[in-house]
Design an enzyme around this catalytic site. Structure first.
Site, PDB file in Angstrom:
ATOM      1  N   LEU A  59      42.515 -26.158  26.427  1.00  0.00           N
ATOM      2  CA  LEU A  59      42.200 -24.990  25.609  1.00  0.00           C
ATOM      3  C   LEU A  59      42.814 -23.717  26.194  1.00  0.00           C
ATOM      4  CD1 LEU A  59      40.647 -24.218  23.085  1.00  0.00           C
ATOM      5  CD2 LEU A  59      38.584 -24.012  24.486  1.00  0.00           C
ATOM      6  N   TYR A  70      19.846 -33.530  36.457  1.00  0.00           N
ATOM      7  CA  TYR A  70      20.599 -34.717  36.037  1.00  0.00           C
ATOM      8  C   TYR A  70      19.850 -35.539  34.993  1.00  0.00           C
ATOM      9  CZ  TYR A  70      24.542 -33.777  38.917  1.00  0.00           C
ATOM     10  OH  TYR A  70      25.665 -33.178  39.429  1.00  0.00           O
ATOM     11  N   HIS A 121      34.341 -39.577  39.455  1.00  0.00           N
ATOM     12  CA  HIS A 121      33.217 -38.750  39.900  1.00  0.00           C
ATOM     13  C   HIS A 121      31.852 -39.366  39.591  1.00  0.00           C
ATOM     14  CE1 HIS A 121      35.937 -34.908  39.990  1.00  0.00           C
ATOM     15  NE2 HIS A 121      36.092 -35.673  41.038  1.00  0.00           N
ATOM     16  N   GLN A 167      37.305 -37.523  35.200  1.00  0.00           N
ATOM     17  CA  GLN A 167      36.399 -36.798  36.102  1.00  0.00           C
ATOM     18  C   GLN A 167      35.019 -36.694  35.462  1.00  0.00           C
ATOM     19  OE1 GLN A 167      38.510 -33.057  37.718  1.00  0.00           O
ATOM     20  NE2 GLN A 167      39.705 -33.665  35.946  1.00  0.00           N
ATOM     21  N   VAL A 195      31.428 -37.516  33.891  1.00  0.00           N
ATOM     22  CA  VAL A 195      30.343 -38.411  34.262  1.00  0.00           C
ATOM     23  C   VAL A 195      29.610 -38.907  33.023  1.00  0.00           C
ATOM     24  CG1 VAL A 195      30.108 -37.470  36.581  1.00  0.00           C
ATOM     25  CG2 VAL A 195      28.863 -36.368  34.718  1.00  0.00           C
ATOM     26  N   GLY A 249      42.004 -31.459  29.165  1.00  0.00           N
ATOM     27  CA  GLY A 249      40.690 -30.823  29.270  1.00  0.00           C
ATOM     28  C   GLY A 249      40.193 -30.665  30.691  1.00  0.00           C
ATOM     29  N   THR A 250      41.094 -30.323  31.596  1.00  0.00           N
ATOM     30  CA  THR A 250      40.655 -30.143  32.982  1.00  0.00           C
ATOM     31  C   THR A 250      41.244 -28.848  33.537  1.00  0.00           C
ATOM     32  OG1 THR A 250      40.625 -31.118  35.203  1.00  0.00           O
ATOM     33  CG2 THR A 250      42.431 -31.799  33.769  1.00  0.00           C
ATOM     34  N   ARG A 264      20.918 -34.104  31.851  1.00  0.00           N
ATOM     35  CA  ARG A 264      22.286 -34.528  31.487  1.00  0.00           C
ATOM     36  C   ARG A 264      22.258 -35.974  30.989  1.00  0.00           C
ATOM     37  NH1 ARG A 264      21.836 -30.506  32.317  1.00  0.00           N
ATOM     38  NH2 ARG A 264      22.157 -30.604  30.097  1.00  0.00           N
TER      39      ARG A 264
HETATM   40  P1  NAD Z   1      36.007 -27.729  33.933  1.00  0.00           P
HETATM   41  O1  NAD Z   1      34.694 -27.486  33.295  1.00  0.00           O
HETATM   42  O2  NAD Z   1      36.296 -27.113  35.255  1.00  0.00           O
HETATM   43  O3  NAD Z   1      37.185 -27.299  32.946  1.00  0.00           O
HETATM   44  C1  NAD Z   1      37.216 -27.715  31.614  1.00  0.00           C
HETATM   45  C2  NAD Z   1      38.548 -27.311  31.011  1.00  0.00           C
HETATM   46  O4  NAD Z   1      38.562 -27.805  29.678  1.00  0.00           O
HETATM   47  C3  NAD Z   1      38.762 -25.801  30.929  1.00  0.00           C
HETATM   48  O5  NAD Z   1      40.038 -25.504  31.477  1.00  0.00           O
HETATM   49  C4  NAD Z   1      38.715 -25.487  29.429  1.00  0.00           C
HETATM   50  O6  NAD Z   1      39.663 -24.504  29.051  1.00  0.00           O
HETATM   51  C5  NAD Z   1      39.100 -26.816  28.833  1.00  0.00           C
HETATM   52  N1  NAD Z   1      38.528 -27.063  27.495  1.00  0.00           N
HETATM   53  C6  NAD Z   1      37.360 -26.636  26.980  1.00  0.00           C
HETATM   54  N2  NAD Z   1      37.189 -27.104  25.735  1.00  0.00           N
HETATM   55  C7  NAD Z   1      38.297 -27.845  25.464  1.00  0.00           C
HETATM   56  C8  NAD Z   1      38.713 -28.605  24.325  1.00  0.00           C
HETATM   57  N3  NAD Z   1      37.975 -28.700  23.212  1.00  0.00           N
HETATM   58  N4  NAD Z   1      39.914 -29.254  24.399  1.00  0.00           N
HETATM   59  C9  NAD Z   1      40.694 -29.167  25.507  1.00  0.00           C
HETATM   60  N5  NAD Z   1      40.342 -28.460  26.601  1.00  0.00           N
HETATM   61  C10 NAD Z   1      39.153 -27.829  26.584  1.00  0.00           C
HETATM   62  O7  NAD Z   1      36.155 -29.303  34.007  1.00  0.00           O
HETATM   63  P2  NAD Z   1      36.854 -30.273  35.039  1.00  0.00           P
HETATM   64  O8  NAD Z   1      38.224 -29.810  35.346  1.00  0.00           O
HETATM   65  O9  NAD Z   1      36.623 -31.630  34.472  1.00  0.00           O
HETATM   66  O10 NAD Z   1      36.014 -30.146  36.389  1.00  0.00           O
HETATM   67  C11 NAD Z   1      34.634 -30.069  36.336  1.00  0.00           C
HETATM   68  C12 NAD Z   1      33.833 -31.084  37.116  1.00  0.00           C
HETATM   69  O11 NAD Z   1      32.550 -31.055  36.490  1.00  0.00           O
HETATM   70  C13 NAD Z   1      34.258 -32.512  37.032  1.00  0.00           C
HETATM   71  O12 NAD Z   1      34.181 -33.003  38.306  1.00  0.00           O
HETATM   72  C14 NAD Z   1      33.225 -33.222  36.181  1.00  0.00           C
HETATM   73  O13 NAD Z   1      32.734 -34.375  36.844  1.00  0.00           O
HETATM   74  C15 NAD Z   1      32.061 -32.288  36.056  1.00  0.00           C
HETATM   75  N6  NAD Z   1      31.584 -32.125  34.659  1.00  0.00           N
HETATM   76  C16 NAD Z   1      31.549 -33.204  33.837  1.00  0.00           C
HETATM   77  C17 NAD Z   1      31.156 -33.060  32.515  1.00  0.00           C
HETATM   78  C18 NAD Z   1      31.142 -34.295  31.637  1.00  0.00           C
HETATM   79  O14 NAD Z   1      31.032 -35.404  32.151  1.00  0.00           O
HETATM   80  N7  NAD Z   1      31.287 -34.168  30.321  1.00  0.00           N
HETATM   81  C19 NAD Z   1      30.773 -31.811  32.027  1.00  0.00           C
HETATM   82  C20 NAD Z   1      30.821 -30.707  32.895  1.00  0.00           C
HETATM   83  C21 NAD Z   1      31.226 -30.880  34.222  1.00  0.00           C
END
Ligand code: NAD
Ligand code: ZN
Length: 243
Positions: A209, A60, A113, A95, A97, A182-183, A63
């Protein structure tokens, strides 16, 4: 619904890791189920923290340091424009962080989250923003309130309860338009919000995506990168110009 939102429409947005991908923060499910080369069970559960706090802390801290190197992208910025237009009828649930939504300027924002910038004391419950240089090394940070020597990341790990769920469920049940961006639709209870919105009669829009797990529940799905699609879609929704 490639047309402007109706006046007074209440709009709830749910974002996931995909909206920050174009800022250079990796998502985790997309490719191999790993997050920055770690298995989720090894870094993102309370059991991992009990078993190997050094590994979890180091992960972390990495991150947290990364936040200083990334900036919001056009998708984060488009949601700020949408909020300016909708005012109090706009709620953004993330979601993520990372802090890219708030740095872009989003105001009505819930981090379900947790947040990377914050640390929490497991003894006294104190939550602090700790992003000064001395908080970003691989050394643990102590609690200044009770003296406990090791704060934990203020992150909701797998097997823990997301924050603000009552407020979130209510807002989703009451909204007219629900937009997930993006989820992957894998992580519950966040993934279940689409089903609530759909059952309560909201128009449900997805932007991702790849087609997410729950793609069949969307009334409208836009496949592609959020940073490329969202600025145009927001312009349509607020009636500024055509796609
Ligand atoms: P995930 O990683 O499970 O899924 C990400 C989704 O985003 C995928 O379906 C992918 O196809 C899509 N994607 C990738 N690039 C994209 C783009 N440029 N535009 C649109 N879509 C795109 O993420 P989630 O559903 O948020 O679940 C993951 C968990 O992990 C969450 O609880 C989150 O807290 C944590 N997490 C957070 C971060 C962050 O804060 N940036 C990063 C990684 C994981
Ligand atoms: Zn404390």
């Amino acid at each position: 619904m490639n047309e402007p939102f109706e006046t007074g429409a209440r709009v709830v947005i749910l974002t996931g890791a995909g909206i920050s991908a174009e800022s250079g923060i990796r998502t985790f499910r997309a490719s191999d189920g790993l997050w920055e080369d770690h298995r989720i069970e090894d870094v993102a559960t309370p059991f991992a923290w009990m078993r190997d706090p050094e590994l979890v802390w180091g992960f972390y801290q990495g991150r947290r340091r990364q936040l200083l190197e990334v900036v919001p992208n056009p998708a984060h910025e488009a949601l700020v424009e949408l909020e300016k237009f909708l005012g109090d009828n706009f709620l953004l649930i993330t979601q993520n962080v990372d802090d890219l939504h708030s740095r872009a300027g989003s105001k009505n924002l819930i981090h379900m989250h947790g947040e990377l910038q914050k640390l929490r004391c497991e003894q006294c419950g104190e939550v602090v923003v700790a992003m000064d240089e001395e908080h970003l090394t691989d050394d643990y940070v102590a609690c200044t309130a009770c003296g406990d020597e090791r704060l934990r990341p203020h992150i909701v790990w797998f097997h823990e309860m997301p924050l603000h769920m009552r407020e979130i469920d209510q807002a989703v049940a009451d909204c007219d338009v629900f937009i997930a961006i993006g989820t992957s639709g894998h992580v519950y209870p966040a993934a279940g919000l689409l089903g609530i919105a759909q059952a309560c009669g909201a128009h449900c829009i997805g932007i991702n995506l790849d087609p997410p797990e729950n793609v069949a529940l969307f009334d409208e799905f836009h496949q592609g990168k959020a940073g490329e699609l969202l600025p145009n879609l927001v312009n349509v929704w607020i009636g500024v110009e055509e796609e």
